[in-house]
Structure formats: C-alpha cells, structure tokens
Design a protein around this motif. Structure first.
Motif, PDB file in Angstrom:
ATOM      1  N   SER A 223      31.004  47.648  25.535  1.00  0.00           N
ATOM      2  CA  SER A 223      31.147  47.273  26.987  1.00  0.00           C
ATOM      3  C   SER A 223      29.966  46.386  27.411  1.00  0.00           C
ATOM      4  O   SER A 223      28.855  46.875  27.210  1.00  0.00           O
ATOM      5  CB  SER A 223      31.460  48.437  27.812  1.00  0.00           C
ATOM      6  OG  SER A 223      32.452  49.331  27.751  1.00  0.00           O
TER       7      SER A 223
ATOM      8  N   ALA B  62      33.527  53.641  30.273  1.00  0.00           N
ATOM      9  CA  ALA B  62      32.963  53.052  28.933  1.00  0.00           C
ATOM     10  C   ALA B  62      33.362  53.370  27.879  1.00  0.00           C
ATOM     11  O   ALA B  62      33.832  52.680  26.612  1.00  0.00           O
ATOM     12  CB  ALA B  62      31.444  52.465  29.075  1.00  0.00           C
TER      13      ALA B  62
ATOM     14  N   LEU C   9      37.043  53.357  27.209  1.00  0.00           N
ATOM     15  CA  LEU C   9      37.460  51.837  26.775  1.00  0.00           C
ATOM     16  C   LEU C   9      37.276  51.756  25.232  1.00  0.00           C
ATOM     17  O   LEU C   9      37.936  51.050  24.546  1.00  0.00           O
ATOM     18  CB  LEU C   9      36.709  50.802  27.795  1.00  0.00           C
ATOM     19  CG  LEU C   9      37.416  50.846  29.225  1.00  0.00           C
ATOM     20  CD1 LEU C   9      36.590  50.057  30.039  1.00  0.00           C
ATOM     21  CD2 LEU C   9      38.852  50.579  29.166  1.00  0.00           C
TER      22      LEU C   9
ATOM     23  N   THR D  99      37.750  45.748  24.190  1.00  0.00           N
ATOM     24  CA  THR D  99      36.137  45.264  24.513  1.00  0.00           C
ATOM     25  C   THR D  99      36.216  44.891  25.741  1.00  0.00           C
ATOM     26  O   THR D  99      37.191  44.186  26.491  1.00  0.00           O
ATOM     27  CB  THR D  99      35.814  44.117  23.655  1.00  0.00           C
ATOM     28  OG1 THR D  99      36.007  44.267  22.217  1.00  0.00           O
ATOM     29  CG2 THR D  99      34.439  43.340  23.713  1.00  0.00           C
ATOM     30  N   SER D 100      35.376  45.501  26.601  1.00  0.00           N
ATOM     31  CA  SER D 100      35.237  45.325  27.940  1.00  0.00           C
ATOM     32  C   SER D 100      33.953  44.412  28.818  1.00  0.00           C
ATOM     33  O   SER D 100      33.202  44.711  28.145  1.00  0.00           O
ATOM     34  CB  SER D 100      35.407  46.539  28.777  1.00  0.00           C
ATOM     35  OG  SER D 100      34.479  47.482  28.393  1.00  0.00           O
TER      36      SER D 100
ATOM     37  N   MET E  46      32.287  44.172  32.702  1.00  0.00           N
ATOM     38  CA  MET E  46      32.150  44.986  33.811  1.00  0.00           C
ATOM     39  C   MET E  46      31.167  44.236  34.794  1.00  0.00           C
ATOM     40  O   MET E  46      30.154  44.064  34.185  1.00  0.00           O
ATOM     41  CB  MET E  46      31.845  46.454  33.634  1.00  0.00           C
ATOM     42  CG  MET E  46      32.732  47.316  32.499  1.00  0.00           C
ATOM     43  SD  MET E  46      31.803  48.778  32.382  1.00  0.00           S
ATOM     44  CE  MET E  46      33.282  49.438  31.716  1.00  0.00           C
TER      45      MET E  46
ATOM     46  N   THR F 141      25.794  50.625  29.006  1.00  0.00           N
ATOM     47  CA  THR F 141      26.755  49.645  28.778  1.00  0.00           C
ATOM     48  C   THR F 141      25.891  48.993  27.447  1.00  0.00           C
ATOM     49  O   THR F 141      24.516  49.313  27.347  1.00  0.00           O
ATOM     50  CB  THR F 141      26.848  48.486  29.585  1.00  0.00           C
ATOM     51  OG1 THR F 141      25.465  48.177  30.173  1.00  0.00           O
ATOM     52  CG2 THR F 141      27.663  48.990  30.695  1.00  0.00           C
TER      53      THR F 141
END
Lengths: 246, 246, 246, 246, 246, 246
Positions: free
Chosen positions: D26, D160, D163, D169-170, D172, D195
């Motif tokens: 994240s 997080a 996910l 894969t993020s 934010m 993160t």
C-alpha cells in the motif's frame, strides 16, 4: 498639570520614568526565573521605608516570610525585621495557608485563598499601618487559583482597582516561564492590560554569557525611556544603568 | 459618488485614509500593551467634541471612569469633565458592574453584562445626546464574556451593525498580547472580519530602542495609505507622521 | 475535448486560468482581512450581469445587504440595485436571521441557519432567476455553525455539489486570520480540498509598504499560471496584472 | 530473491523505485491542495488498464464519480467510461452516501460509512472483477469518520492489510493542509507508518513561481531514488523527470 | 552577613556559585535525555558522604535501586552499598510501588503515591539518619501524579519547603523532552519558580558533534557565574570546566 | 569494573558504543517514517541468532508476521523462518488481535491488548526459548492504547523493567511523525526518559537529496560516540560508518 510621583527605590530607575511611579498606579514587574522580580518588589518596599519613610506591605503568596527575610539579609544586608518592628513594613503571609504549613507570622491570610478576603485584609492593613506602598509577589500564583481568563482578568482588575482607590501605589510581579521569557510579558497575558505600567526584566544568553536588562513596555501618563537598559543585582540591590544596551 | 467622511481628530491620520472614517463605519484599533489604544479612542471622542462640535459616547468596560479622566488630564491636559457637563461627551461605565464596585457615574451599565442591555442603553444614549461618535474600549473585554467564536463573532457583528444603523461612526479597541503583537491583529481574530477598517498600532523594539508606528490594514470603501507610519504620543495626544517608516 | 469556460469579470484574470472558470466548478477565494475577498465575489456577480448578461445570486452571511450595496456603489460606482430590479442579480440575505435584526430584503433566509434550508432556497432561486453564477460570502461564517471538521467538510461539500449539479459556477470566500495570512489558505483547511480551484489574495508588508498580490493554488482541469501576480483595487474594481511579482 | 513489481503507469516513476510498486503493498500519495493526488491515483488505475491490461477499482469518498470522469476526460482525454464498460475499471461511489445525494452509479457504498462494510464490498469487488489495483481517494476523508488516533490507525491498518491479503497493490491519497504542506506528510500522521511506501507531491512557491516536485520518503523492500524530482501535469497526465531538483 | 554553604561534590562547580549551595535551599537540575541529571543527583549524595562525611537520602521515583547502584558502580566505580551499610546514604525506593513490582529494598514508599506520605517518610528518615542532603529523581515523575498546574505547583512547593525546614539542602531533577531541550528549563515550568536555584544541563549537536555544557540560570542569595560552561561525564563523574563555552 | 556487552549485529555500531549494548538494558530506536527502525530491530534479533547464537523474540504490534518475513527476505535475503524452525527466533504476533484478523502464527497475543498479558507471555516465552534478546516494534503502537502520559510512562517503564529483570537486552522502536522528525526523539516523549539508551535514525533532505544518519543521544553506563554518523540500508542490512557526518 501636576502628577504626584512615588520614587521607586530602584537605583537609576526613577529618571527613566519621569521621576517615579504615578501615585495610585499598579505596575507589573515581569520576568523569567532568576531575573530578580522578588528582589525588585522587596526593594520597592524596603527602600520606601529606609529612604523615603513610606510604609509598605509585602504580600508573599508562595515564599515563606522567614526564608524571604533571611535571603534578603544575606544577599543585600537588608534588615527587614527592624522595619517590621518599627511598623514601617508588614509582610502578609499567604504562603502558610497555601502550603498547609503552620506559621507564626503576625499577618496571615488563612486558607482557602479568596480574593474578597485578601482585599478585606489589605484594606484593613493599609488603614492600620497607613501604608502607601504595596507589593504582590506574585500575580501568577494568584491567577492559578482561577479557572478561566475571564475570571483571572476580573480578579486582577479588582485587586488593582481597590489598591488604587486606597491611594496606594503597587508593584505586582508576574512570572514568565523560561521558554517564553524573551517573547512574552506575563503568565496569563491579561496582566499586561489591566495594570498601568509594565517593566520587563530580562536575563538573556548571548554568545555564552548571560546579561541582565530591563525595558519599560508601558507606563501610563508618563513619558518613559524607550530604550533597553542594562541592570545588575549588586550587594546593594538592583542598579539600573542609564545607557542603552544594544 | 460622494462618501461622507468623519474627521478622526488624530493629527495626521485623516489624509492617510481619504479624509476621515466613512460615516457609519466601525473601525478596529488594534495593538499590544502600551501602544496607545485607549488614548486613540478617547482622542477620537474628545477631539470630536473640541474641534468638530460632534457629540460622543465613550464606553469603558474595565478602566474606572475616574481614573480615565484623571490620566487623560494629566497626560494631555484634556478636560473631559467640561465636555461631559456641556453634554458633548458621555462616559458609559461598564466597569463598576464588572468589578462589583460602587460608582457614582451618571451613565452606568449594571451587571451582569448583557449585549442586549448594552445595545439598548447605546440606542437610548445616542438619541438622548444626539451623538455621532462612539468608542468601545475594549472589544477584548466584551469578547471574554462569551464562550465560543461563533457567539463572539455574532455579538460583535450585532454591536457594529446597530451602531451603523444608528448612524454613528465608531472606533473599537482590541488587545493583542505582547507575545503576538507583531503577528496578530486582534484578540479573537473575528474582529478583523466584522469591522470596516483596521488600524494596527505597534510598539517595536529594534536594536535596543522601542519605536511607535501604525499601519492601515483595511479601510473599506477607501483608498488608504499602504505604508507603515511612525507616530508619537505627545503632550497633545497622538500625532501621525506622513513619511513611511522603513 | 472542449471545456466550457465562464469569464470571471475580474480584469486580467481569465487569461491566467485558461479563459475563465470551468462551468459547474466551485472556486475558493481565500485571503486575510482587507485583501478584497468580498469585492472579488461581488465583481464576479456584477460583471457577469453587466458584461456577459449572466444572472447571479450573491449570498451574504454577515454583511447587511444595504451596507454592501452602498459601499460597492461608493467605491466602484456599481449600481447593484439596477440589476436587482432587472432580475439579473439577487442578493440573498442570511445576515438578518443571523443577527436577529429586521430586514426588508426581498430574498431572505430565516433563522436558524440550516444548510438544508439554504440549499432549498438556492435551488428555488437558481431556477426562478435562471441564474448561472452564485457567490457565497463567506464559507467561514457558515463553517462556524458546525462543531467538527467532519461536519463542516460534509456541509461545504454538499453546498459545492448541489451548486455544481444545478449547473451554476460559484465562488466562495474564506477568511484567513491576519496572523496566518501568508501561510494558510483557509479558515478550516477543509475548504481547500472540497473546492475545484483556489485563488489566494494577499496583502503583504515589505519594508514598510503593503502590496497586493494573488496566486492560483489550484484550478482543476486547467493549466493555470504558476506565478504570483500583483493586483490593485481600483475605481473599477479588481485589476490583475500579468507580470510575475518577485 | 525475486520481488514482483507492479508498474505504476506514472511516466518516469518506475525507474526511481526499482521498477514499480512491490506487489501487495500500500503506497501513500501525500500532498497539499492542487498537488495532483487524485490525478496520480486515477492515472495508476487508468494506465493499469490501458497499458498493462490490469483491472482496477477506484474508491471515491467525496468527489462525485460523474465529475471525476468529466474532469479526467477534459484534462487528459482519459475515457474512463470505456474501461468501465469493458469491466477493466470500477468506480466505487462512497460520496453519494456521504452527501445524502442520489446516485445512479453501478458500484455504491451506502450510508452510514462503515469500514467493515467497505472491506466487505472491496473483497467482493476484487473477486468479481479479478482486480489487481485499488486506489483510495482519500484516507483523510475516511479518517475523519473516527474520533481518535488509535482508531484511525487501526482502521487504516486494517484497510491496508486486507488489500494486501487480497493480493492487490493499492495507492491511497492523503491530504496535507496548505499550511503544513512542506513540513508534514499526512493529515493524521499515522498513515505514514501503516503504509509500505510514501510519495510526497509538492507545489512550492519560489521567488514568485510555483514548482511541482515529488520525493520518495519511504519504499519498503526497495532501493529508491533519494532525490527530489520535478514533475509536470501535462495533457497526458503526470510526468516525472529523472534529474534532481535543487 | 555569613551564608552557610554546602559543597556540591561536583568537580569545578562550587567556585561558580560562591562556594556551594546555600544551606536549606532546593536546587533544580534540568536537562533533556542523556544530559546526566541522575548522575548529578547521585554524585551530590555520594560525594557528600565520601568527601564531606555528610549523610544523604536519594529518592528514586522510577529507576529501580538495584539498577541504579549497578550502573553507578559500572560507570564511575561508586560503591553506594558500602555507604548504605555505614548508614551514610539511604535510597528511598518509590519505583516499586509505582511499577507494582516486588522489592526488598530497606526504604520503600508504598503505593499509591501520596505527597503527605512521602513528606512523612522523608521527615522520619532525615531525623533517623541525621541527613543533611536529599536528592529527588525526578520531579517530573512526581508531577505526573497531579492533574493541574495549580496542584503540581503547590505540591512541589510543599516538598521544597518541608525539606528547607528540615534543614536539608536538596537537588531535584526535572526532565525536558529532547524537542524542547534548548528552549525550556523544566517539564511543568513551575519548578523554575518554586526552587531556589536552577542548573541547566545541555547536550547540543553542533556541526555533527554533541557537546555537553551547563549554565546557572538562577541561584538565589548568590552571585554566580553568568557563563555557559563545558562539562564532561568522566570515569570520576561530572567535571565542570571554568572557561566559558562559546 | 567489568560490564557485560551484547553485540548489536548492526555493522559498525558496536565500536561507537563501547562494544555493544549493556546487558539488561532497553534501547530506544527512534526515527521518522522510512528511516529503518523495523529493519534495525529485526537485524538485532536476526544477527543475534546468525552471528552470536543468541535466541531472540520479535514482538510485532502492527505489521503482519507474514509480510514482515517476506520483505526481510526480499530486501536482505534473511531467512527468518529457518531460525524460527530451529527455535532461535520467535515472532510474537500482536497484530492479529489488534486488527481482528485470523492468524496461524505460532506465538500470538489475543485481544484485547493488555500489558499484564503481554508481560506474562514474554516471561513465559523468554524462559521457554531461553532468549536473551527482545525487540518491540513499536512502542508507539503500544502507547496509543493508553489515555494519559502518566499511564503510558508507567507501562513502558514496567515493560522495560520486566525485560531487564528477565536478563534480556531489548530494543524498542518509536515513531516520530515526519513533521517532527528532526526535532523530536519519540512519539510520547516519555520513552526518552524510561529507556537506557537512545539511537536516533534520521532521513534528511539537503539540497534535494535525502541522506541517512544516526546519532547516539543517550547510552547509560557507556562512553559513546558523540558524533553524527552516516549509515546505509544495503543488501546486507544496516551499515553504520565511522566517520562523522557534517
């Protein structure tokens, strides 16, 4: 128009403020730890008695009277007890009640702290002694008794007003924590507005050395020095120098 | 289009703001301790009577009227009582109620402080005297009566609006604690937005000397000087200098 | 892809933002006291009517409409009433309810302030007048009605969204206290994120003189000038200069 | 040991972070207003679909999907709807519930906001679409739903973690108010720690001109550029330059 | 007038403060983490016993006595237990109660922490041992027990007063968080005003190297050095150098 | 007197602190996001097993053990699982309970977080494994569980004391938000005083490039380097350089 002036007893100060404090005014003595606020306040009372034959009341909120007398005697050779015996100086002990510790002082305020009671005691004492000077050490300790700025402001204002109407001229100390000592003038910031004058005492480190100075931030009804002045705490007490400090 | 201007009575100021305040406006006088806010407000009222034959009301929230008259007389020779007797100036005493101290002033607001009551008294007094000037000393002391910014803002706005609708032109002082005096314009920061003009008084130390200056931060409907101007507090009151201060 | 642009009516501004505001967007006008936020907002509405024949609604939260009209007329010669009579401009008075003062304005929001009610009134007025411009003066006064950032944010977001969906392009002013005027963009700091553009108005003292400038901090969907631009408040309103200010 | 990398779709960025984001991580995109956070987040999703054939979900907490699509199309010519129809991109609308406004979006989170519900929806959507990318715009808007740092931290951490365990894969976004934009990395200051990477977007005024730059403050498991890089928002979206900005 | 002085046992310090602490005074030792406050306090007690044959009590609020003895022995070779056995030094363990951990110390304060109880124990111990020195490590840990400045101030004042009236001379440490270590003197800022002297220990980074120094901020009844002095923590404990540090 | 030293496993560090940590001490590893705190803590445990045959426990409060193992393997090739299987390293998972997510870790703390329970588990694990090293990642996450400084301080103190009495030497990480990373040492500012040593990790931008450095702010019972040292995060983990960084 003629203004009546009260000599301060602080060597060198009178000529910077037009001859002394204006009679009936309340003057704020502001400074960080170790700047000499209590010495200033006591010198105003002590020299008032010694040099000008004026009677004075010293209100001590936190320091024990015994310790206060001792360190003034040790540092400056001031014999406060002599003037107390002659009825020229009275020390009003508010500290005993505050600390819950026994006292055998003659003038004592009992717990719990209460502005009405303090004003009543001051009224009585001023008449009894026929005092013309009062020192309050310190407003900060008084202010802590109250919860909000509104009340602190009103109570300090009442104190200053009552003293003014009793005809006495007063000095009141206020502490500024070291962290703010060069940028603030008072603990609660209301003292600045409800008093008639402000003398800020400073102890500042410059390149590894501490230097003492004072500056007059406000002095109602008076033309006063606009400069920063060096001062020392000598064996004779506070001495202010005329030259400007750069 | 012609705007009606009210001369300020502050020597040198009118020409910096297009001839005077705009009639009906509320002007904020902002400054730290010892900058001369109360002198400015009283000079606006006093000179209004003396020089322009305009009637004025001075609302004192904290300082006792007696002391106020005395120090204005001592410092500047202003004989306020004469104009009070002639019905040109009225001092409205809000301080007595605030301090819980007796007063024998003619115009008194009784406790507890209440904006509705103050507005009512002002409405009545303005009509009774046919006053065109009002000074409020100080908004800071009024603001402390309220608990949140929302209410302070609304109440100051109401005060300014009512004064405007009564047709009077007003000055209102606001205190800035010394610690913020060069970076802030007002105690609550809402006064800045609800008044029509702002004149900031300054007392700043530079290399060991304090200097007085003012700057006009806002003056609605007017082209005003964009410069910082030196001023003095002289035997005749405040005098503003035209030249820019660097 | 073609974006529809709304000319701002601010002399010199359109060419800095790609021809005008993007239709349907909400633009934040940010600044300290005396920077000209209300003038900007009214000029957007007034010039919209005068130069582009677009109808507009001016929502005044605190200043009385009467005073607003008068000072715009006095300062810039703008005859707002003429356009109000022609149905080109509507002033929605929220101030009367807020101050608890009677009003004889045509468009009035009654107390207590309520976002649902304001949105409802705006929906109705936009349709009734077929308006394409809205100005809100100020978001700060609206935000004070709410207790937490979460709610302020949601309500301002709702206001901007509803205006966007009604197809109108809006400017909203926000106050920055003087003390923060050069380091902050908005009172609550959420307005910065929920609006589509930000124009920051500045009044800054440099070596004893105040100078006006603006900078475009955000303008979604647009390439905009990245420079700081000087502007003046002239007899014709705000004029922005193309050159960069250093 | 081989790490699987996800290309970011941000021109010039991959080579600064070892080839892309680490799969399952994240990444926090931090910046003040107008720095391009939403563009970054959408470009990650859009280019994922366009260039790499990867499916993505864009969660919009406050901006209406309709407006989002329109301004991306207008500014960069991105035809998001096309990819939505092809099942490559899904926009999850949390804004409608938040604003209490009707929506006819396909993917909607209903009020009241609830992390469990959002996680459930995300789990379902990720499986349904077989998505490998998620963007959350913004964490700041989510964080405002909670009352204390403890909870904000736990909820963002859960988001997080979930996910990551779903294998996506993020990115934010998190807002930094303008006043802190150069000294802070995130609104709540907990996002920084929960993160796996932080890319800070900056828009800074230097001598009257604003310049865009980014710096990689953290990128777990990766050697990343330690330099500040200039970037532009062009007609094709964000383009990062390799040279160091001084 | 003759003042009785207590040698500090800190090499090089006595000559900077007129020969030692004034008998009966309370001295504040202030500093950030790692500046040597606990070492200073223990050296005052240990050297009092070793060099001057004076008995002392060390009150440890948080550090376990066992660990304290061990690290003093390891770092400086001080054999505290020997003096404990001889009845020259007593360590009063307040930490066990605070941590809820068993102890087999001889002198223990039991939970819950209570100033009356601590004062009672100190009174008893001072008489029992005939002690003339007391060290409190630390005031910060004591202050945390109270909720407001008013109470903290009163309790510290009581502690200092009782110690003064018992005739002992005391040092009290106070922590300053690293972030404020060069701008603050004490944790609660009241310790600065209720003690008779302040010695500030400093550990400051200059161009990549940390340097130790101390400065005497206050020393009632004494002329003291106004300079900043370098000091080291050597194998023999703290050594202060006479020369001024620039 | 001989002090027993524990080698840190951080390349280049031991010689800066007199050979290693003092046995039984608790060392604080402080730093902003991305400075390498978790890597430091794991390297202390991993290299303890790999190089010195010492058993260690790693307590992870927020990061999932699985992810932790993976990124350590990916970045540095550390095969933690191998040592777990050999009983040399145990990872205690507090994160699962905190996040309410299932786990199949062998060592798990169950919700709700409770210091008594954690201490109990640590006591048991230390005995079971005969561990001599413990790492806590992070104190910040633990501290958030408590409401006031008084309690945070007591609980961290208990944790450090119990570990000390179990004979283990521990490192504990603490986060400093980026905004304070160069001026603060710890999240709650109490960690600085209740631990025996502080190593501050730094990631600072200078003229557009970020540089890593560390400085030893406190190391009880040890003469330590007073310099700021550059370090890198290499393929082999953290490497500290001996030369001073300017």
């Amino acid at each position: 128009m003629e203004v009546k002036r009260v000599p301060t007893g602080i060597s060198g100060l009178d000529e910077l403020i037009g001859g002394g404090f204006v009679e009936g005014d309340s003057i704020l003595i502001s400074g960080g730890p170790g700047t000499g606020k209590t010495i200033f306040a006591m010198q105003y009372i002590y020299k008032g008695a010694e040099l000008y034959g004026e009677k004075g009341i010293f209100v001590t909120i936190e320091e024990r009277p015994k310790k206060l007398r001792r360190r003034m005697r040790e540092a400056f050779g001031w014999d406060i007890e002599k003037y107390e015996e002659e009825g020229m100086i009275a020390i009003l002990d508010v500290s005993a009640a505050r600390l819950g510790i026994p006292t055998n002082e003659r003038y004592v305020e009992f717990r719990p702290f209460n502005m009405d009671s303090l004003l009543e005691t001051l009224r009585r004492l001023v008449r009894e002694l026929n005092a013309s000077r009062v020192a309050i050490d310190s407003l900060s300790a008084i202010g802590l008794q109250y919860e909000d700025e509104f009340t602190i402001r009103r109570e300090i204002l009442r104190l200053a007003s009552v003293l003014g109407e009793l005809g006495v001229t007063s000095v009141m100390t206020t502490e500024v924590p070291f962290s703010d000592a060069e940028t603030r003038l008072s603990k609660f910031e209301v003292e600045e507005f409800v008093t008639d004058g402000i003398i800020a005492l400073s102890l500042q480190e410059r390149r590894g050395t501490q230097e003492r100075s004072l500056i007059i931030r406000k002095m109602r009804s008076s033309e006063h020095s606009m400069k920063r002045h060096r001062f020392d705490i000598t064996k004779e007490g506070i001495v202010v120098y005329k030259e400007q400090m750069v």
